[in-house]
Design an enzyme around this catalytic site. Sequence first.
Site, PDB file in Angstrom:
ATOM      1  N   ASP A 284       0.755  -1.528   0.199  1.00  0.00           N
ATOM      2  CA  ASP A 284      -0.289  -0.218  -0.029  1.00  0.00           C
ATOM      3  C   ASP A 284       0.606   1.129   0.017  1.00  0.00           C
ATOM      4  O   ASP A 284       0.272   2.037  -0.059  1.00  0.00           O
ATOM      5  CB  ASP A 284      -0.743   0.252   1.334  1.00  0.00           C
TER       6      ASP A 284
ATOM      7  N   ARG B 269       0.648  -1.462   7.891  1.00  0.00           N
ATOM      8  CA  ARG B 269       1.650  -0.317   6.736  1.00  0.00           C
ATOM      9  C   ARG B 269       2.470   0.293   8.244  1.00  0.00           C
ATOM     10  O   ARG B 269       2.640   1.634   7.342  1.00  0.00           O
ATOM     11  CB  ARG B 269       0.148   1.037   6.485  1.00  0.00           C
TER      12      ARG B 269
ATOM     13  N   ARG C 194     -10.178   5.733  10.016  1.00  0.00           N
ATOM     14  CA  ARG C 194      -8.104   5.665   9.967  1.00  0.00           C
ATOM     15  C   ARG C 194      -7.712   6.880  10.830  1.00  0.00           C
ATOM     16  O   ARG C 194      -6.341   6.462  10.993  1.00  0.00           O
ATOM     17  CB  ARG C 194      -7.849   5.695   8.587  1.00  0.00           C
TER      18      ARG C 194
ATOM     19  N   HIS D 105     -11.353   7.098   4.513  1.00  0.00           N
ATOM     20  CA  HIS D 105     -10.788   8.171   4.559  1.00  0.00           C
ATOM     21  C   HIS D 105     -12.137  10.087   4.052  1.00  0.00           C
ATOM     22  O   HIS D 105     -12.053   9.395   2.763  1.00  0.00           O
ATOM     23  CB  HIS D 105      -9.457   8.123   3.105  1.00  0.00           C
TER      24      HIS D 105
ATOM     25  N   CYS E 110      -6.061   8.895  -3.769  1.00  0.00           N
ATOM     26  CA  CYS E 110      -5.343   8.202  -3.079  1.00  0.00           C
ATOM     27  C   CYS E 110      -3.225   7.993  -4.084  1.00  0.00           C
ATOM     28  O   CYS E 110      -2.284   7.464  -2.310  1.00  0.00           O
ATOM     29  CB  CYS E 110      -5.361   6.995  -2.920  1.00  0.00           C
TER      30      CYS E 110
END
Length: 266
Positions: free
Chosen positions: A64, A89, A135, A164, A258
């Site tokens: 990611d 992550r 998040r 998000h 993103c």
Amino acid sequence: MSKSVLMCPPTYFEIEYEINPWMSKDNPVDPELALQQWQAIYDIYTKQFGWDVKKIEPQQNLPDMVFTANGGLVIDGKVALPTFRAPDRQAETEHFNNWFYANGLQDFLEPKYDFEGEGDALVWNDLIFAGYPWRSDLASHSEIASFFDREVISLQLADARFYHLDTCLSIIDGDTVALWPEAFSVEALAKIHQTVPNVIEASEHDALAYGLNMPSDGTQVVVSEGAPDLANRLIELGKTVVTTSISEFQKSGGGIKCLTLELRAS
């Protein structure tokens, strides 16, 4: 207006884990198609929009990292690093930190609370719209407000598919944003309408096609090809609109924005 942005090639991009409602190991990424789609966005930025695109080296086992928007928030040459909620992550932060430092940025905030960079913090004029709770923690908003010396407007997100802020709110220009109303709490939606003169409300269809995950420099916008109504509304506003496919990245819950982190040097 030319932008400077950071992207990460999708060399290691795949679905290795499931940390949002879009991700499924049973729906694997087509690596070749993902690279083609990423390259198309890169080419739009560099060849059509005239943006300066810098690259960070992808890292194995960090699929990611391709979503550089989560790699930090950069304003006036200062960087708020991410504090990732998902353990999968968390190792990304060091790589982004090293890249920023190697490229001349030296003023860093390491938030105590969960904060996922520009994915949950969008700059509009002198304000920062910041999303929570999926998040990023609400408590991180006071940290970034103090660090950047900017007013932060906290927006509660209400639909886990739009985990998000940049999946459901787009900064179009100094007077305009686009959003999907049902992704927000009633209070958050009211705050946006009270603050921004022109609010475009996208359809659920275009929102689910990740149409709202779109970067803009105020005059040029790149939009998911799955969101034609939203693209047409921006054309009616006089924007230069380019559409492109993001099918492989949407499998991981990501889109065009993103894949893009703005580097605001000053």
